[in-house]
Design a protein around this motif. Structure first.
Motif, PDB file in Angstrom:
ATOM      1  N   ASP A 178     -18.878 -28.100  15.877  1.00 49.57           N
ATOM      2  CA  ASP A 178     -17.666 -28.657  15.287  1.00 49.57           C
ATOM      3  C   ASP A 178     -17.924 -29.068  13.836  1.00 49.57           C
ATOM      4  N   CYS A 179     -17.083 -28.590  12.926  1.00 51.38           N
ATOM      5  CA  CYS A 179     -17.237 -28.859  11.503  1.00 51.38           C
ATOM      6  C   CYS A 179     -17.332 -30.359  11.209  1.00 51.38           C
ATOM      7  N   LEU A 180     -16.525 -31.145  11.870  1.00 52.37           N
ATOM      8  CA  LEU A 180     -16.484 -32.578  11.584  1.00 52.37           C
ATOM      9  C   LEU A 180     -17.765 -33.271  12.047  1.00 52.37           C
ATOM     10  N   ASP A 181     -18.317 -32.843  13.173  1.00 55.55           N
ATOM     11  CA  ASP A 181     -19.598 -33.393  13.635  1.00 55.55           C
ATOM     12  C   ASP A 181     -20.740 -32.952  12.727  1.00 55.55           C
ATOM     13  N   VAL A 182     -20.652 -31.717  12.231  1.00 55.30           N
ATOM     14  CA  VAL A 182     -21.660 -31.220  11.286  1.00 55.30           C
ATOM     15  C   VAL A 182     -21.690 -32.102  10.044  1.00 55.30           C
ATOM     16  N   ILE A 183     -20.517 -32.396   9.505  1.00 58.90           N
ATOM     17  CA  ILE A 183     -20.444 -33.196   8.284  1.00 58.90           C
ATOM     18  C   ILE A 183     -20.993 -34.598   8.522  1.00 58.90           C
ATOM     19  N   ALA A 184     -20.669 -35.205   9.661  1.00 56.20           N
ATOM     20  CA  ALA A 184     -21.181 -36.541   9.962  1.00 56.20           C
ATOM     21  C   ALA A 184     -22.699 -36.541  10.062  1.00 56.20           C
TER      22      ALA A 184
ATOM     23  N   SER B  72     -22.037 -40.051  -1.041  1.00 55.25           N
ATOM     24  CA  SER B  72     -20.639 -40.336  -0.726  1.00 55.25           C
ATOM     25  C   SER B  72     -20.177 -39.450   0.422  1.00 55.25           C
ATOM     26  N   PHE B  73     -19.720 -40.058   1.505  1.00 58.01           N
ATOM     27  CA  PHE B  73     -19.213 -39.274   2.642  1.00 58.01           C
ATOM     28  C   PHE B  73     -17.964 -38.487   2.238  1.00 58.01           C
ATOM     29  N   GLU B  74     -17.089 -39.122   1.472  1.00 55.66           N
ATOM     30  CA  GLU B  74     -15.842 -38.457   1.069  1.00 55.66           C
ATOM     31  C   GLU B  74     -16.137 -37.214   0.234  1.00 55.66           C
ATOM     32  N   GLU B  75     -17.045 -37.334  -0.739  1.00 59.32           N
ATOM     33  CA  GLU B  75     -17.388 -36.190  -1.595  1.00 59.32           C
ATOM     34  C   GLU B  75     -18.014 -35.071  -0.775  1.00 59.32           C
ATOM     35  N   LEU B  76     -18.901 -35.437   0.149  1.00 54.49           N
ATOM     36  CA  LEU B  76     -19.560 -34.437   0.984  1.00 54.49           C
ATOM     37  C   LEU B  76     -18.555 -33.720   1.875  1.00 54.49           C
ATOM     38  N   ALA B  77     -17.671 -34.476   2.507  1.00 59.17           N
ATOM     39  CA  ALA B  77     -16.677 -33.883   3.407  1.00 59.17           C
ATOM     40  C   ALA B  77     -15.776 -32.909   2.651  1.00 59.17           C
ATOM     41  N   ASN B  78     -15.322 -33.310   1.481  1.00 66.02           N
ATOM     42  CA  ASN B  78     -14.435 -32.452   0.696  1.00 66.02           C
ATOM     43  C   ASN B  78     -15.126 -31.157   0.283  1.00 66.02           C
ATOM     44  N   ARG B  79     -16.422 -31.242   0.011  1.00 68.16           N
ATOM     45  CA  ARG B  79     -17.181 -30.079  -0.463  1.00 68.16           C
ATOM     46  C   ARG B  79     -17.599 -29.150   0.667  1.00 68.16           C
ATOM     47  N   LYS B  80     -17.934 -29.701   1.832  1.00 70.05           N
ATOM     48  CA  LYS B  80     -18.549 -28.909   2.891  1.00 70.05           C
ATOM     49  C   LYS B  80     -17.568 -28.270   3.868  1.00 70.05           C
ATOM     50  N   MET B  81     -16.345 -28.773   3.936  1.00 71.57           N
ATOM     51  CA  MET B  81     -15.388 -28.215   4.895  1.00 71.57           C
ATOM     52  C   MET B  81     -15.182 -26.720   4.682  1.00 71.57           C
ATOM     53  N   ARG B  82     -14.839 -26.348   3.455  1.00 72.00           N
ATOM     54  CA  ARG B  82     -14.571 -24.943   3.167  1.00 72.00           C
ATOM     55  C   ARG B  82     -15.842 -24.109   3.331  1.00 72.00           C
ATOM     56  N   ASP B  83     -16.996 -24.681   2.957  1.00 71.21           N
ATOM     57  CA  ASP B  83     -18.278 -23.977   3.138  1.00 71.21           C
ATOM     58  C   ASP B  83     -18.487 -23.601   4.596  1.00 71.21           C
ATOM     59  N   TRP B  84     -18.186 -24.545   5.487  1.00 72.37           N
ATOM     60  CA  TRP B  84     -18.388 -24.330   6.928  1.00 72.37           C
ATOM     61  C   TRP B  84     -17.533 -23.162   7.414  1.00 72.37           C
ATOM     62  N   PHE B  85     -16.273 -23.147   7.011  1.00 74.40           N
ATOM     63  CA  PHE B  85     -15.371 -22.063   7.420  1.00 74.40           C
ATOM     64  C   PHE B  85     -15.857 -20.717   6.898  1.00 74.40           C
ATOM     65  N   GLU B  86     -16.195 -20.644   5.625  1.00 78.11           N
ATOM     66  CA  GLU B  86     -16.611 -19.387   5.017  1.00 78.11           C
ATOM     67  C   GLU B  86     -17.916 -18.873   5.619  1.00 78.11           C
ATOM     68  N   TYR B  87     -18.852 -19.774   5.855  1.00 74.14           N
ATOM     69  CA  TYR B  87     -20.143 -19.398   6.432  1.00 74.14           C
ATOM     70  C   TYR B  87     -19.959 -18.780   7.814  1.00 74.14           C
ATOM     71  N   ASN B  88     -19.233 -19.460   8.668  1.00 68.41           N
ATOM     72  CA  ASN B  88     -19.044 -18.971  10.032  1.00 68.41           C
ATOM     73  C   ASN B  88     -18.190 -17.711  10.071  1.00 68.41           C
ATOM     74  N   LYS B  89     -17.236 -17.602   9.175  1.00 68.19           N
ATOM     75  CA  LYS B  89     -16.364 -16.422   9.149  1.00 68.19           C
ATOM     76  C   LYS B  89     -17.181 -15.149   8.954  1.00 68.19           C
ATOM     77  N   SER B  90     -18.104 -15.150   7.995  1.00 66.30           N
ATOM     78  CA  SER B  90     -18.872 -13.930   7.719  1.00 66.30           C
ATOM     79  C   SER B  90     -19.784 -13.568   8.887  1.00 66.30           C
ATOM     80  N   TRP B  91     -20.345 -14.580   9.521  1.00 68.61           N
ATOM     81  CA  TRP B  91     -21.220 -14.299  10.671  1.00 68.61           C
ATOM     82  C   TRP B  91     -20.422 -13.817  11.884  1.00 68.61           C
TER      83      TRP B  91
END
Length: 294
Positions: free
Chosen positions: A141-147, A162-181
């Motif tokens: 789960d993306c949200l558990d990954v970020i935590a 900063s949790f907020e900065e990390l969450a904003n940056r990593k959400m799209r990364d998670w989607f794109e990474y998993n999509k290609s795989w």
């Protein structure tokens, strides 16, 4: 790659060049970016060379995940399934190498046993040319990954992250990474698993992995795999899995909790709304991402 630029940089002797302190300071941001770019190119080149020297075998097993998605747990499950289960290694990387780690520290990747277990967090394009071996890809789960990633960064990299900065940056990364795989354009031999199933129904997942890897199972082996991949056992042997600490790092928090659902409690309402908006663009019927788009 601009060979003339690299050649020019390599010839600069800062002690003998007519470069003022003022010029250096004014170009600091540019130099920082150039350093980061060159370092990334260097690590990629080292990885390509390491992988070339390491070679490919039909018996190779690649454990691929987005960071903080149960990588170490999966490495241990496969190690216990395919080896004699001995814990006499100093660190897990001695028996299950991580190419990027070896490249970063300019070390040789250890080649251990007939069934080699290779860890990777890399994007699909880095490994898409591999033609031998099997891949086990774990999605969490993306949200558990970020935590989990946030806590790891606080412990090992930046106590003031900063949790907020990390969450904003990593959400799209998670989607794109998993999509290609998940697209798997080069048709690698991949077994896809959800992290949550490993936690909630480990025995059945172990049987699925054993069947995929063509590993014979019996009750004693299952008992050993379950026991030695338990939170209690891995926490007890944490020095074999985590990074070695520097003076300010939190050492005993690498094997942390692995809980399911933790991430949703940490996001703001705006961040959760952003996650839902992003997920709309990745809702492909039949993929194992579906369970996270609720």
């Amino acid at each position: 790659m601009n060979k003339k630029l690299l050649e020019a940089i390599s010839k600069i002797d800062i002690n003998n060049e007519d470069i003022s302190d003022k010029e250096l300071i004014e170009n600091l941001d540019f130099l920082e970016k150039a350093h980061a770019s060159i370092h990334n190119i260097l690590i990629t080149a080292r990885m390509k060379k390491l992988m070339q020297d390491f070679g490919e075998r039909e018996t190779d097993i690649y454990v691929v995940t987005y960071p903080k998605s149960g990588t170490t747990l999966m490495q241990m499950i496969i190690y216990q399934l395919t080896k004699d289960g001995s814990m006499d290694f100093e660190h897990l990387y001695d028996v299950s190498p991580w190419c990027r780690f070896s490249a970063y520290f300019n070390k040789v990747m250890p080649s251990v046993g007939e069934r080699r277990i290779i860890k990777a967090h890399d994007e699909y394009k880095m490994l898409s040319g591999i033609r031998k071996g099997k891949f086990i890809f774990v999605i969490r789960d993306c949200l558990d990954v970020i935590a989990s990633l946030y806590q790891h960064i606080k412990d090992y990299n930046n106590p003031n992250a900063s949790f907020e900065e990390l969450a904003n940056r990593k959400m799209r990364d998670w989607f794109e990474y998993n999509k290609s795989w998940l697209e798997n354009k080069n048709e690698l031999n991949i077994l896809y698993l959800n992290y949550e199933d490993i936690i909630e129904n480990k025995k059945s997942v172990i049987l699925k992995i054993a069947a995929f890897l063509e590993v014979e199972m019996d009750d004693p082996k299952m008992e050993r795999v379950l026991q030695r991949t338990s939170f209690e056992f891995m926490k007890k042997h944490e020095t074999k899995f985590g990074e070695q600490p520097e003076h300010w790092k939190v050492y005993n928090n690498f094997i942390r909790s692995g809980k399911v659902g933790e991430g949703k409690t940490k996001l703001t309402e705006e961040q959760f709304e952003e996650f839902l908006n992003l997920s709309e663009g990745y809702k492909t019927e039949g993929t194992i991402l579906q369970r996270y788009f609720v």
